[in-house]
Design an enzyme around this catalytic site. Structure first.
Site, PDB file in Angstrom:
ATOM      1  N   HIS A 197      94.397 100.844   8.189  1.00 13.44           N
ATOM      2  CA  HIS A 197      94.699  99.438   7.949  1.00 13.44           C
ATOM      3  C   HIS A 197      93.725  98.824   6.943  1.00 13.44           C
ATOM      4  O   HIS A 197      92.530  98.708   7.230  1.00 13.44           O
ATOM      5  CB  HIS A 197      94.600  98.701   9.296  1.00 13.44           C
ATOM      6  CG  HIS A 197      94.892  97.250   9.231  1.00 13.44           C
ATOM      7  ND1 HIS A 197      93.978  96.297   9.613  1.00 13.44           N
ATOM      8  CD2 HIS A 197      96.006  96.582   8.842  1.00 13.44           C
ATOM      9  CE1 HIS A 197      94.520  95.098   9.485  1.00 13.44           C
ATOM     10  NE2 HIS A 197      95.752  95.236   9.011  1.00 13.44           N
ATOM     11  N   GLU A 226      97.398 101.495   4.626  1.00  9.56           N
ATOM     12  CA  GLU A 226      98.126 100.230   4.581  1.00  9.56           C
ATOM     13  C   GLU A 226      97.341  99.315   3.664  1.00  9.56           C
ATOM     14  O   GLU A 226      96.099  99.305   3.720  1.00  9.56           O
ATOM     15  CB  GLU A 226      98.208  99.622   5.991  1.00  9.56           C
ATOM     16  CG  GLU A 226      99.079  98.372   6.109  1.00  9.56           C
ATOM     17  CD  GLU A 226      98.369  97.051   5.892  1.00  9.56           C
ATOM     18  OE1 GLU A 226      99.047  96.029   5.810  1.00  9.56           O
ATOM     19  OE2 GLU A 226      97.122  97.022   5.784  1.00  9.56           O
ATOM     20  N   ASP A 282      97.550  95.339   1.225  1.00  8.57           N
ATOM     21  CA  ASP A 282      98.250  94.064   1.007  1.00  8.57           C
ATOM     22  C   ASP A 282      98.327  93.778  -0.484  1.00  8.57           C
ATOM     23  O   ASP A 282      97.316  93.916  -1.189  1.00  8.57           O
ATOM     24  CB  ASP A 282      97.463  92.935   1.693  1.00  8.57           C
ATOM     25  CG  ASP A 282      97.225  93.234   3.157  1.00  8.57           C
ATOM     26  OD1 ASP A 282      98.189  93.170   3.933  1.00  8.57           O
ATOM     27  OD2 ASP A 282      96.068  93.548   3.525  1.00  8.57           O
ATOM     28  N   HIS A 313      93.964  90.833   0.912  1.00 11.24           N
ATOM     29  CA  HIS A 313      94.688  90.307   2.070  1.00 11.24           C
ATOM     30  C   HIS A 313      94.918  88.801   2.006  1.00 11.24           C
ATOM     31  O   HIS A 313      96.045  88.326   2.111  1.00 11.24           O
ATOM     32  CB  HIS A 313      93.921  90.657   3.349  1.00 11.24           C
ATOM     33  CG  HIS A 313      94.575  90.156   4.595  1.00 11.24           C
ATOM     34  ND1 HIS A 313      94.345  88.888   5.112  1.00 11.24           N
ATOM     35  CD2 HIS A 313      95.476  90.740   5.419  1.00 11.24           C
ATOM     36  CE1 HIS A 313      95.070  88.736   6.200  1.00 11.24           C
ATOM     37  NE2 HIS A 313      95.759  89.832   6.419  1.00 11.24           N
ATOM     38  N   GLU A 369     102.153  96.075   2.114  1.00 12.40           N
ATOM     39  CA  GLU A 369     102.578  94.807   2.723  1.00 12.40           C
ATOM     40  C   GLU A 369     102.661  93.724   1.655  1.00 12.40           C
ATOM     41  O   GLU A 369     101.676  93.436   0.972  1.00 12.40           O
ATOM     42  CB  GLU A 369     101.618  94.367   3.839  1.00 12.40           C
ATOM     43  CG  GLU A 369     102.207  93.149   4.539  1.00 12.40           C
ATOM     44  CD  GLU A 369     101.264  92.379   5.433  1.00 12.40           C
ATOM     45  OE1 GLU A 369     100.285  92.940   5.940  1.00 12.40           O
ATOM     46  OE2 GLU A 369     101.536  91.166   5.597  1.00 12.40           O
TER      47      GLU A 369
HETATM   48  O1  G3P Z   1     100.476  96.264   8.949  1.00 12.88           O
HETATM   49  C1  G3P Z   1     100.044  95.395   9.920  1.00 12.88           C
HETATM   50  C2  G3P Z   1      99.062  94.366   9.455  1.00 12.88           C
HETATM   51  O2  G3P Z   1      98.557  94.704   8.205  1.00 12.88           O
HETATM   52  C3  G3P Z   1      99.602  92.994   9.403  1.00 12.88           C
HETATM   53  O3  G3P Z   1      98.664  92.005   9.466  1.00 12.88           O
HETATM   54  O4  G3P Z   1      97.166  90.284   8.681  1.00 12.88           O
HETATM   55  O5  G3P Z   1      96.337  92.601   8.841  1.00 12.88           O
HETATM   56  O6  G3P Z   1      97.906  91.954   7.052  1.00 12.88           O
HETATM   57  P1  G3P Z   1      97.475  91.721   8.457  1.00 12.88           P
HETATM   58 CA    CA Z   2      98.425  93.964   6.034  1.00 12.40          CA
END
Ligand code: G3P
Ligand code: CA
Length: 243
Positions: A8, A35, A37, A50, A110
């Site tokens: 993450h 993962e 953003d 993020h 994401e």
């Molecule tokens: O993929 C799950 C997670 O990334 C979603 O929440 O706020 O960490 O981007 P956040």
């Molecule tokens: Ca995320």
């Protein structure tokens, strides 16, 4: 099927989130995927960060969208991290793909477009995925379900994950409405029953953000297809011990 481990924002429990440093650390810890953003700069470049503002994770301040890529490159991206990484910068999506496209690494991209307007974010992300031939190894997730639907319209071959918080009574119905392939379920909403029912509806299930050893064990016990964790090394050790 062995569940997949996604790091993450990279191995963000130990390294500055969404930086090349945290992505390389995830690979060293044997994550199956990372993962990250994405959002747009003022000059419409795709950057990996993020928050919509720079303040929490970088030495800059204000909105990401108000800065050009060149301006963003000046800032360090290790703010808030427990250790200092003076060379850590905000990466572009292209830079991440360039570094890992030739490896087996998988990606969850994401789309951060539920709070601010990000024109053509879907098209620009798809363009990069195609440039690096990563359609088969990439999942697009978002809290913005309309955007996931748009992704499917633009490229039905891409896998999409309905990302949500809080309880949704019958999430498979929502997934169907938006043509999503996966559910990205918050840890507090995960259950063996939900996984089973989702599978019946041909949906795979990833849990997020699954960090403690107990939660990781529990998620595996529930039969998830994958989990998203800040500690990919911990998850890998637990998975190895179970096999
Ligand atoms: O993929 C799950 C997670 O990334 C979603 O929440 O706020 O960490 O981007 P956040
Ligand atoms: Ca995320």
């Amino acid at each position: 099927m062995t569940p997949l481990i996604y790091a993450h924002r990279g191995a963000s429990g130990l390294f500055p989130e969404n930086t090349m440093e945290s992505f390389y650390a995830a690979v060293r810890r044997r994550a199956d995927g990372i993962e990250l953003d994405v959002q747009l700069t003022r000059d419409d470049k795709l950057v990996v960060i993020h928050d919509h503002t720079l303040d929490r994770t970088t030495t800059g301040s204000g909105l990401v969208r108000r800065h050009t890529l060149q301006e963003l490159r000046q800032f360090r991206a290790d703010r808030g991290s427990s250790s200092r990484y003076s060379r850590a910068r905000i990466p572009t999506l292209r830079e991440v793909f360039h570094a890992f496209a030739e490896t087996p690494l998988h990606f969850i991209i994401e789309l951060k477009n539920f709070l601010s307007d990000q024109p053509h974010l879907e098209e620009l992300v798809i363009e990069q995925i195609r440039r690096y031939h990563l359609t088969d190894r990439t999942i697009i997730s978002s809290f913005n379900f309309d955007s996931l639907q748009r992704i499917k319209q633009l490229d039905p071959a891409l896998t999409t994950g309905l990302l949500y918080v809080g309880p949704i009574p019958r999430p498979w119905e929502v997934a169907k409405r938006y043509a999503a392939d996966q559910l990205h379920v918050p840890m507090d909403q995960l259950s063996a029953q939900l996984v089973k029912e989702s599978h019946k509806h041909n949906l795979t299930v990833l849990g997020w953000t699954v960090n403690s050893s107990k939660d990781i064990q529990d998620a595996f016990d529930m039969g998830v297809d994958g989990l998203i964790t800040n500690y990919p090394g911990r998850a890998r050790k637990i998975l190895r011990a179970r096999s």
